[in-house]
Design a protein around this motif. Structure first.
Motif, PDB file in Angstrom:
ATOM      1  N   VAL A  72       0.836  -1.202   0.000  1.00 35.87           N
ATOM      2  CA  VAL A  72       0.000   0.000   0.000  1.00 35.87           C
ATOM      3  C   VAL A  72       0.874   1.257   0.000  1.00 35.87           C
ATOM      4  O   VAL A  72       0.545   2.239  -0.669  1.00 35.87           O
ATOM      5  CB  VAL A  72      -0.999  -0.022   1.178  1.00 35.87           C
ATOM      6  N   SER A  73       1.991   1.223   0.710  1.00 31.24           N
ATOM      7  CA  SER A  73       2.903   2.375   0.701  1.00 31.24           C
ATOM      8  C   SER A  73       3.475   2.608  -0.690  1.00 31.24           C
ATOM      9  O   SER A  73       3.519   3.756  -1.169  1.00 31.24           O
ATOM     10  CB  SER A  73       4.045   2.154   1.689  1.00 31.24           C
ATOM     11  N   ALA A  74       3.903   1.543  -1.349  1.00 34.41           N
ATOM     12  CA  ALA A  74       4.451   1.683  -2.707  1.00 34.41           C
ATOM     13  C   ALA A  74       3.387   2.203  -3.667  1.00 34.41           C
ATOM     14  O   ALA A  74       3.678   3.044  -4.530  1.00 34.41           O
ATOM     15  CB  ALA A  74       5.000   0.347  -3.190  1.00 34.41           C
ATOM     16  N   MET A  75       2.157   1.727  -3.517  1.00 32.29           N
ATOM     17  CA  MET A  75       1.078   2.208  -4.388  1.00 32.29           C
ATOM     18  C   MET A  75       0.769   3.678  -4.128  1.00 32.29           C
ATOM     19  O   MET A  75       0.477   4.428  -5.066  1.00 32.29           O
ATOM     20  CB  MET A  75      -0.169   1.352  -4.223  1.00 32.29           C
ATOM     21  N   ALA A  76       0.830   4.087  -2.876  1.00 36.09           N
ATOM     22  CA  ALA A  76       0.565   5.490  -2.559  1.00 36.09           C
ATOM     23  C   ALA A  76       1.639   6.390  -3.169  1.00 36.09           C
ATOM     24  O   ALA A  76       1.324   7.418  -3.778  1.00 36.09           O
ATOM     25  CB  ALA A  76       0.504   5.679  -1.041  1.00 36.09           C
ATOM     26  N   VAL A  77       2.892   5.994  -3.016  1.00 39.42           N
ATOM     27  CA  VAL A  77       3.988   6.786  -3.581  1.00 39.42           C
ATOM     28  C   VAL A  77       3.878   6.842  -5.105  1.00 39.42           C
ATOM     29  O   VAL A  77       4.007   7.915  -5.711  1.00 39.42           O
ATOM     30  CB  VAL A  77       5.359   6.215  -3.141  1.00 39.42           C
ATOM     31  N   SER A  78       3.616   5.695  -5.731  1.00 39.06           N
ATOM     32  CA  SER A  78       3.527   5.691  -7.196  1.00 39.06           C
ATOM     33  C   SER A  78       2.304   6.462  -7.681  1.00 39.06           C
ATOM     34  O   SER A  78       2.343   7.077  -8.744  1.00 39.06           O
ATOM     35  CB  SER A  78       3.513   4.265  -7.734  1.00 39.06           C
ATOM     36  N   SER A  79       1.220   6.475  -6.908  1.00 34.16           N
ATOM     37  CA  SER A  79       0.032   7.247  -7.291  1.00 34.16           C
ATOM     38  C   SER A  79       0.319   8.743  -7.266  1.00 34.16           C
ATOM     39  O   SER A  79      -0.071   9.475  -8.180  1.00 34.16           O
ATOM     40  CB  SER A  79      -1.132   6.932  -6.359  1.00 34.16           C
ATOM     41  N   VAL A  80       0.996   9.180  -6.219  1.00 35.63           N
ATOM     42  CA  VAL A  80       1.346  10.605  -6.125  1.00 35.63           C
ATOM     43  C   VAL A  80       2.303  10.980  -7.248  1.00 35.63           C
ATOM     44  O   VAL A  80       2.115  12.011  -7.921  1.00 35.63           O
ATOM     45  CB  VAL A  80       1.964  10.922  -4.741  1.00 35.63           C
ATOM     46  N   LEU A  81       3.299  10.151  -7.481  1.00 36.73           N
ATOM     47  CA  LEU A  81       4.270  10.432  -8.536  1.00 36.73           C
ATOM     48  C   LEU A  81       3.618  10.441  -9.913  1.00 36.73           C
ATOM     49  O   LEU A  81       3.845  11.369 -10.705  1.00 36.73           O
ATOM     50  CB  LEU A  81       5.402   9.400  -8.497  1.00 36.73           C
ATOM     51  N   SER A  82       2.789   9.450 -10.209  1.00 37.87           N
ATOM     52  CA  SER A  82       2.145   9.422 -11.526  1.00 37.87           C
ATOM     53  C   SER A  82       1.142  10.564 -11.670  1.00 37.87           C
ATOM     54  O   SER A  82       1.001  11.132 -12.752  1.00 37.87           O
ATOM     55  CB  SER A  82       1.476   8.079 -11.781  1.00 37.87           C
ATOM     56  N   GLY A  83       0.460  10.917 -10.592  1.00 34.84           N
ATOM     57  CA  GLY A  83      -0.454  12.060 -10.651  1.00 34.84           C
ATOM     58  C   GLY A  83       0.281  13.344 -10.979  1.00 34.84           C
ATOM     59  O   GLY A  83      -0.194  14.165 -11.771  1.00 34.84           O
ATOM     60  N   TYR A  84       1.449  13.511 -10.374  1.00 34.31           N
ATOM     61  CA  TYR A  84       2.249  14.701 -10.650  1.00 34.31           C
ATOM     62  C   TYR A  84       2.770  14.707 -12.085  1.00 34.31           C
ATOM     63  O   TYR A  84       2.686  15.715 -12.788  1.00 34.31           O
ATOM     64  CB  TYR A  84       3.416  14.794  -9.658  1.00 34.31           C
ATOM     65  N   LEU A  85       3.300  13.565 -12.518  1.00 33.18           N
ATOM     66  CA  LEU A  85       3.873  13.494 -13.866  1.00 33.18           C
ATOM     67  C   LEU A  85       2.814  13.586 -14.967  1.00 33.18           C
ATOM     68  O   LEU A  85       3.113  14.029 -16.072  1.00 33.18           O
ATOM     69  CB  LEU A  85       4.681  12.200 -14.023  1.00 33.18           C
ATOM     70  N   MET A  86       1.599  13.180 -14.659  1.00 33.29           N
ATOM     71  CA  MET A  86       0.533  13.191 -15.673  1.00 33.29           C
ATOM     72  C   MET A  86      -0.468  14.333 -15.446  1.00 33.29           C
ATOM     73  O   MET A  86      -1.565  14.307 -15.997  1.00 33.29           O
ATOM     74  CB  MET A  86      -0.202  11.847 -15.653  1.00 33.29           C
ATOM     75  N   ARG A  87      -0.098  15.329 -14.674  1.00 34.65           N
ATOM     76  CA  ARG A  87      -1.030  16.396 -14.304  1.00 34.65           C
ATOM     77  C   ARG A  87      -1.606  17.159 -15.490  1.00 34.65           C
ATOM     78  O   ARG A  87      -2.670  17.749 -15.388  1.00 34.65           O
ATOM     79  CB  ARG A  87      -0.376  17.346 -13.315  1.00 34.65           C
ATOM     80  N   HIS A  88      -0.960  17.123 -16.636  1.00 34.68           N
ATOM     81  CA  HIS A  88      -1.437  17.855 -17.805  1.00 34.68           C
ATOM     82  C   HIS A  88      -2.281  16.986 -18.741  1.00 34.68           C
ATOM     83  O   HIS A  88      -2.625  17.416 -19.835  1.00 34.68           O
ATOM     84  CB  HIS A  88      -0.253  18.434 -18.596  1.00 34.68           C
ATOM     85  N   HIS A  89      -2.614  15.801 -18.297  1.00 36.26           N
ATOM     86  CA  HIS A  89      -3.358  14.876 -19.151  1.00 36.26           C
ATOM     87  C   HIS A  89      -4.827  14.758 -18.756  1.00 36.26           C
ATOM     88  O   HIS A  89      -5.482  13.782 -19.112  1.00 36.26           O
ATOM     89  CB  HIS A  89      -2.701  13.500 -19.140  1.00 36.26           C
ATOM     90  N   GLY A  90      -5.329  15.704 -18.028  1.00 38.42           N
ATOM     91  CA  GLY A  90      -6.744  15.704 -17.677  1.00 38.42           C
ATOM     92  C   GLY A  90      -7.123  14.528 -16.801  1.00 38.42           C
ATOM     93  O   GLY A  90      -6.416  14.159 -15.873  1.00 38.42           O
ATOM     94  N   TYR A  91      -8.256  13.929 -17.128  1.00 31.35           N
ATOM     95  CA  TYR A  91      -8.763  12.830 -16.312  1.00 31.35           C
ATOM     96  C   TYR A  91      -7.880  11.590 -16.349  1.00 31.35           C
ATOM     97  O   TYR A  91      -7.921  10.775 -15.434  1.00 31.35           O
ATOM     98  CB  TYR A  91     -10.183  12.455 -16.755  1.00 31.35           C
ATOM     99  N   TRP A  92      -7.090  11.439 -17.399  1.00 32.51           N
ATOM    100  CA  TRP A  92      -6.207  10.283 -17.491  1.00 32.51           C
ATOM    101  C   TRP A  92      -5.194  10.259 -16.346  1.00 32.51           C
ATOM    102  O   TRP A  92      -4.668   9.201 -16.004  1.00 32.51           O
ATOM    103  CB  TRP A  92      -5.478  10.259 -18.828  1.00 32.51           C
ATOM    104  N   ALA A  93      -4.912  11.386 -15.759  1.00 33.33           N
ATOM    105  CA  ALA A  93      -3.962  11.446 -14.654  1.00 33.33           C
ATOM    106  C   ALA A  93      -4.462  10.658 -13.449  1.00 33.33           C
ATOM    107  O   ALA A  93      -3.669  10.217 -12.606  1.00 33.33           O
ATOM    108  CB  ALA A  93      -3.703  12.894 -14.256  1.00 33.33           C
ATOM    109  N   PHE A  94      -5.778  10.442 -13.353  1.00 29.16           N
ATOM    110  CA  PHE A  94      -6.335   9.742 -12.197  1.00 29.16           C
ATOM    111  C   PHE A  94      -6.415   8.225 -12.385  1.00 29.16           C
ATOM    112  O   PHE A  94      -6.661   7.509 -11.432  1.00 29.16           O
ATOM    113  CB  PHE A  94      -7.737  10.282 -11.883  1.00 29.16           C
ATOM    114  N   VAL A  95      -6.227   7.737 -13.590  1.00 31.72           N
ATOM    115  CA  VAL A  95      -6.374   6.301 -13.857  1.00 31.72           C
ATOM    116  C   VAL A  95      -5.399   5.453 -13.029  1.00 31.72           C
ATOM    117  O   VAL A  95      -5.818   4.497 -12.368  1.00 31.72           O
ATOM    118  CB  VAL A  95      -6.267   6.000 -15.367  1.00 31.72           C
TER     119      VAL A  95
END
Length: 113
Positions: A72-95
């Motif tokens: 769960v910790s690894a998933m949380a870190v990767s979710s935050v990182l991917s959300g930041y890196l994909m912030r300009h992709h609209g709703y796809w950033a939340f997938v």
């Protein structure tokens, strides 16, 4: 049998790389070997290091508390990182975060070993 060997290979790689969960790959390998080569399934299930968590998951669906925390910790870190890196992709950033959230719910609802 080939799929089982592939997952054993991924499990071995996962044992040395902290970003790959080796136990999951060995669980899948044991599933494939159960039908194709029961002797190899028995080797995985009776292995002193990887056998007990695989047997616990197969018999009771149990996951150790430390594995739950790590996953769960690894998933949380990767979710935050991917959300930041994909912030300009609209709703796809939340997938990726949604997939991680669903996986975390599954992991957290399993009994502890």
């Amino acid at each position: 049998m080939l799929a089982g060997l592939l997952f054993v290979g991924l499990g071995i790689i996962g044992a040395f790389l902290p970003v790959m969960p080796s136990t999951v790959f060995f669980i899948v390998a044991a599933i494939f070997f159960a039908r194709s080569n029961p002797a190899w399934e028995a080797k995985i299930m009776n292995h002193p290091k990887i056998g007990p968590p695989i047997r616990a998951f197969r018999e009771r669906g149990a996951i150790t508390q430390s594995a739950k925390i790590a996953a769960v910790s690894a998933m949380a870190v990767s979710s935050v990182l991917s959300g930041y890196l994909m912030r300009h992709h609209g709703y796809w950033a939340f997938v990726p975060s949604m997939v991680c959230a669903l996986c975390a719910v599954f992991i957290l609802t399993r009994p502890s070993q």
